[in-house]
Design a protein around this motif. Structure first.
Motif, short mmCIF file in Angstrom:
data_model
loop_
_atom_site.label_atom_id
_atom_site.label_comp_id
_atom_site.label_asym_id
_atom_site.label_seq_id
_atom_site.Cartn_x
_atom_site.Cartn_y
_atom_site.Cartn_z
N GLY A 82 -34.13 -7.65 -9.22
CA GLY A 82 -34.75 -6.73 -10.35
C GLY A 82 -33.60 -5.96 -10.96
O GLY A 82 -32.53 -5.51 -10.36
N HIS A 83 -33.71 -5.61 -12.38
CA HIS A 83 -32.57 -4.86 -12.97
C HIS A 83 -33.09 -4.81 -14.45
O HIS A 83 -34.35 -5.60 -14.88
N PRO A 84 -32.81 -3.61 -15.05
CA PRO A 84 -33.36 -3.45 -16.31
C PRO A 84 -32.51 -3.94 -17.73
O PRO A 84 -32.80 -3.84 -18.68
N PHE A 85 -31.44 -4.90 -17.42
CA PHE A 85 -30.57 -5.42 -18.49
C PHE A 85 -31.05 -6.48 -19.21
O PHE A 85 -31.50 -7.49 -18.43
N PRO A 86 -31.04 -6.76 -20.39
CA PRO A 86 -31.12 -7.98 -20.99
C PRO A 86 -30.10 -8.91 -20.79
O PRO A 86 -29.06 -8.70 -20.30
N ILE A 87 -30.60 -10.19 -20.83
CA ILE A 87 -29.76 -11.48 -20.58
C ILE A 87 -28.25 -11.33 -21.42
O ILE A 87 -27.38 -11.56 -20.96
#
Length: 339
Positions: free
Chosen positions: A2-7
């Motif tokens: 889980g993470h909030p960063f876009p690819i």
């Protein structure tokens, strides 16, 4: 994972393609384990730097390439990330390329990958060898400014050096050594991690020159190539103690101080004076335990902040400034340690 960063952000941080990052994140296979680790490290770096990622301003991606023991690279990472908010409104993002030791061609391959991929700047701690000089030239040809950290590469196309005056640091160590040893007999062990790092060579020259002037009768015994790593350092110190029964003090230029002290203890020998460099986690503990006499320290956060400013000036984001002066040399003892 889980993470909030876009690819897109993860790919830029890792220096990989978006397709590769997508395969790793979605477990599609066909990706080397080392590549998966790079993606995981990129997410961890972004998470630590997330306060910067959300700031509005010009973005600079800087690559930090350091060959040094883990205790020092940990301090470098912490110092840079602590300074990131102070660089507002600019947004400085960092990719870390750390190694303790290894063949120089692996180091130059890292620098060449950065030159091909692109970067706003490189902060570099590397040995002063022709292969590195050539790699720095290729970075400059690619329009990437290079700032040397702690140890200089003056014959290269680097833009600036940040760090202490290493020759003055060595002379300071000699002054302290002479004051604390006084008239007591004993030889001094000088310990370098490698003869290929200019900062260590300059410290040794400053120390030797000042000792020759101030205490010409004091014998200096040199060991080198322990790479600052405990396993190799222990063997080198133990062999030196067996060869020379008169060694009573240490000037540690290249680290590995826990191993050095253990070699003294195992040999049943006392170390009357021990002067070291850098207030890393090992030396902090040894100072608190009164096992080191003093640590010559400098503000690594100041150095990292100044390195970022040099890169930003190179891109016209800050007004021009004069030449960067050396960092202040701090003498830290068990009685004036920072909280």
């Amino acid at each position: 994972m889980g993470h909030p960063f876009p690819i897109r952000e993860i790919a830029r941080q890792a220096g990989l393609s978006e397709a590769t990052v997508d395969r790793v994140l979605n477990g599609r296979g066909g990706v080397r384990e080392s590549t998966a680790r790079e993606v995981q490290q990129a997410i961890a770096d972004l998470d630590r730097q997330r306060t910067q990622v959300r700031l509005l301003g010009r973005t600079f991606m800087i690559d930090v390439v350091v060959q040094a023991p883990e205790r020092f690279t940990t301090a470098v990472r912490a110092a840079l990330e602590a300074e990131l908010p102070s660089l507002h409104p600019a947004v400085v993002r960092s990719r870390f390329h750390f190694r303790e030791t290894g063949p120089v061609d692996e180091l130059t391959r890292t620098l060449d990958r950065i030159a091909r991929r692109g970067s706003q700047g490189v902060i570099l701690k590397a040995p002063d060898v022709p292969e590195v000089t050539a790699a720095v030239a290729r970075l400059a040809e690619a329009g990437i400014p290079v700032v040397t950290l702690v140890t200089d590469l003056p014959s290269t196309a680097r833009l600036a050096y940040v760090g202490i005056d290493n020759r003055a640091a060595g002379a300071t160590a000699a002054y302290l050594m002479g004051q604390w040893l006084g008239e007591r007999p004993g030889n001094v062990l000088t310990s370098l991690s490698s003869g290929f790092f200019r900062n260590e060579e300059e410290r040794e020259m400053g120390f030797r020159s000042a000792m020759r002037t101030l205490h010409p009768d004091r014998t200096l015994v040199e060991i080198a190539e322990g790479q600052g790593l405990d396993a190799t350092q222990y063997d080198l110190v133990r062999a030196a103690l067996e060869r020379d029964p008169d060694i009573r003090a240490v000037y540690s230029i290249g680290g590995g101080n826990i191993a050095t002290l253990r070699a003294f203890e195992d040999a049943g020998r006392a170390c009357a004076v021990f002067v070291a460099h850098d207030l890393d986690h090992d030396n902090t503990r040894l100072l608190r335990e009164h096992r080191l006499s003093a640590v010559l320290h400098h503000d690594l956060r100041h150095d990292m902040r100044e390195a970022c400013h040099v890169v930003m000036r190179a891109h016209g984001a800050l007004p021009p400034a004069g030449a960067t002066g050396p960092s202040a040399i701090q003498v830290v003892t068990p009685y004036n340690m920072p909280s």
